[in-house]
Scaffold this motif. Sequence first.
Motif, PDB file in Angstrom:
ATOM      1  N   VAL A  65       0.866  -1.183   0.000  1.00 38.51           N
ATOM      2  CA  VAL A  65       0.000   0.000   0.000  1.00 38.51           C
ATOM      3  C   VAL A  65       0.901   1.230   0.000  1.00 38.51           C
ATOM      4  CG1 VAL A  65      -1.788   1.280   1.231  1.00 38.51           C
ATOM      5  CG2 VAL A  65      -1.789  -1.225   1.293  1.00 38.51           C
ATOM      6  N   LEU A  66       0.700   2.098  -0.973  1.00 41.57           N
ATOM      7  CA  LEU A  66       1.485   3.320  -1.092  1.00 41.57           C
ATOM      8  C   LEU A  66       0.548   4.514  -1.019  1.00 41.57           C
ATOM      9  CD1 LEU A  66       4.182   4.772  -1.708  1.00 41.57           C
ATOM     10  CD2 LEU A  66       3.602   4.547  -4.137  1.00 41.57           C
ATOM     11  N   LYS A  67       0.815   5.396  -0.058  1.00 41.93           N
ATOM     12  CA  LYS A  67       0.029   6.623   0.075  1.00 41.93           C
ATOM     13  C   LYS A  67       0.874   7.773  -0.454  1.00 41.93           C
ATOM     14  CE  LYS A  67      -2.703   5.173   4.010  1.00 41.93           C
ATOM     15  NZ  LYS A  67      -3.188   5.508   5.344  1.00 41.93           N
ATOM     16  N   VAL A  68       0.288   8.562  -1.343  1.00 39.97           N
ATOM     17  CA  VAL A  68       0.980   9.705  -1.926  1.00 39.97           C
ATOM     18  C   VAL A  68       0.196  10.952  -1.531  1.00 39.97           C
ATOM     19  CG1 VAL A  68       1.816  10.762  -4.050  1.00 39.97           C
ATOM     20  CG2 VAL A  68       1.764   8.276  -3.851  1.00 39.97           C
ATOM     21  N   GLU A  69       0.853  11.836  -0.782  1.00 40.01           N
ATOM     22  CA  GLU A  69       0.192  13.031  -0.280  1.00 40.01           C
ATOM     23  C   GLU A  69       0.976  14.269  -0.714  1.00 40.01           C
ATOM     24  OE1 GLU A  69       0.247  12.349   3.917  1.00 40.01           O
ATOM     25  OE2 GLU A  69      -1.270  10.766   3.799  1.00 40.01           O
ATOM     26  N   SER A  70       0.287  15.197  -1.390  1.00 37.33           N
ATOM     27  CA  SER A  70       0.917  16.424  -1.831  1.00 37.33           C
ATOM     28  C   SER A  70      -0.117  17.538  -1.852  1.00 37.33           C
ATOM     29  CB  SER A  70       1.518  16.244  -3.227  1.00 37.33           C
ATOM     30  OG  SER A  70       2.040  17.471  -3.703  1.00 37.33           O
ATOM     31  N   ALA A  71       0.194  18.640  -1.177  1.00 36.88           N
ATOM     32  CA  ALA A  71      -0.723  19.778  -1.175  1.00 36.88           C
ATOM     33  C   ALA A  71      -0.569  20.589  -2.456  1.00 36.88           C
ATOM     34  CB  ALA A  71      -0.469  20.650   0.049  1.00 36.88           C
ATOM     35  N   PHE A  72       0.663  20.904  -2.807  1.00 31.91           N
ATOM     36  CA  PHE A  72       0.961  21.681  -4.008  1.00 31.91           C
ATOM     37  C   PHE A  72       2.171  21.055  -4.688  1.00 31.91           C
ATOM     38  CE2 PHE A  72      -0.570  24.572  -0.721  1.00 31.91           C
ATOM     39  CZ  PHE A  72      -1.682  25.123  -1.340  1.00 31.91           C
ATOM     40  N   GLY A  73       2.114  20.880  -5.979  1.00 33.65           N
ATOM     41  CA  GLY A  73       3.273  20.369  -6.690  1.00 33.65           C
ATOM     42  C   GLY A  73       2.916  19.239  -7.625  1.00 33.65           C
ATOM     43  N   ARG A  74       3.926  18.748  -8.291  1.00 36.90           N
ATOM     44  CA  ARG A  74       3.736  17.677  -9.265  1.00 36.90           C
ATOM     45  C   ARG A  74       4.174  16.342  -8.693  1.00 36.90           C
ATOM     46  NH1 ARG A  74       6.449  19.912 -14.625  1.00 36.90           N
ATOM     47  NH2 ARG A  74       8.076  20.396 -13.142  1.00 36.90           N
ATOM     48  N   VAL A  75       3.480  15.303  -9.165  1.00 32.63           N
ATOM     49  CA  VAL A  75       3.788  13.937  -8.743  1.00 32.63           C
ATOM     50  C   VAL A  75       4.063  13.119  -9.999  1.00 32.63           C
ATOM     51  CG1 VAL A  75       2.855  11.845  -7.672  1.00 32.63           C
ATOM     52  CG2 VAL A  75       2.352  14.079  -6.673  1.00 32.63           C
ATOM     53  N   ARG A  76       5.148  12.354  -9.968  1.00 33.59           N
ATOM     54  CA  ARG A  76       5.467  11.449 -11.074  1.00 33.59           C
ATOM     55  C   ARG A  76       5.956  10.138 -10.478  1.00 33.59           C
ATOM     56  NH1 ARG A  76       6.602  11.780 -16.617  1.00 33.59           N
ATOM     57  NH2 ARG A  76       7.965  10.126 -17.323  1.00 33.59           N
ATOM     58  N   LEU A  77       5.137   9.085 -10.655  1.00 35.80           N
ATOM     59  CA  LEU A  77       5.499   7.743 -10.196  1.00 35.80           C
ATOM     60  C   LEU A  77       5.694   6.866 -11.422  1.00 35.80           C
ATOM     61  CD1 LEU A  77       2.888   7.153  -7.351  1.00 35.80           C
ATOM     62  CD2 LEU A  77       5.235   7.943  -7.126  1.00 35.80           C
TER      63      LEU A  77
END
Length: 177
Positions: A87-99
């Motif tokens: 289980v992977l949780k990805v939390e970001s308020a502002f910004g870019r995500v690249r998985l």
Amino acid sequence: MRGLCRTGGRIVERESAVRRVREAYAQERISHEEMDARPGQVLAAATLGELASALAPLPAEDPGVTSTIGAAGGRIKRRGPWLVPRVLKVESAFGRVRLDLSRALMEHPVVDIELSLGTGSAVIIVPREAIVGTEGLSTGWKDLRYRPRRPSGPGAARIRLSGAMGYGRLRIRHAWR
């Protein structure tokens, strides 16, 4: 200690395998003698099959393992060979995500990725043969961009996405190779 093992384009980090041996010893699941021998077998593995056989006698990892990647602002980026937890949780308020999961080691047949993204775009690259489920995912401002591939074989990894994305676009694509 860090080394790579190649088989059929998939890359595995031996370091994560050694970590698994150490964790099994710390939890008193393997004997001291096994702890002395097992890391050498892991580091000597030249193929994915040899690595799997070195890890086979170990107790299975806890399927409830959860990791969180978070950032208040800025980028979250994972690519290349990395170990994907169950289980992977990805939390970001502002910004870019690249998985990029195309070269990642997924030891579990089903991986759950829970997104909690505020503002910013996100790109998730999955293995070519993976089966992706997006039923538990809600996007606020822009629609999800994902075009499923034709059905894969029975051994394909399953990736289930859930959570919420506020303002920004989520794009999911299969790797080209």
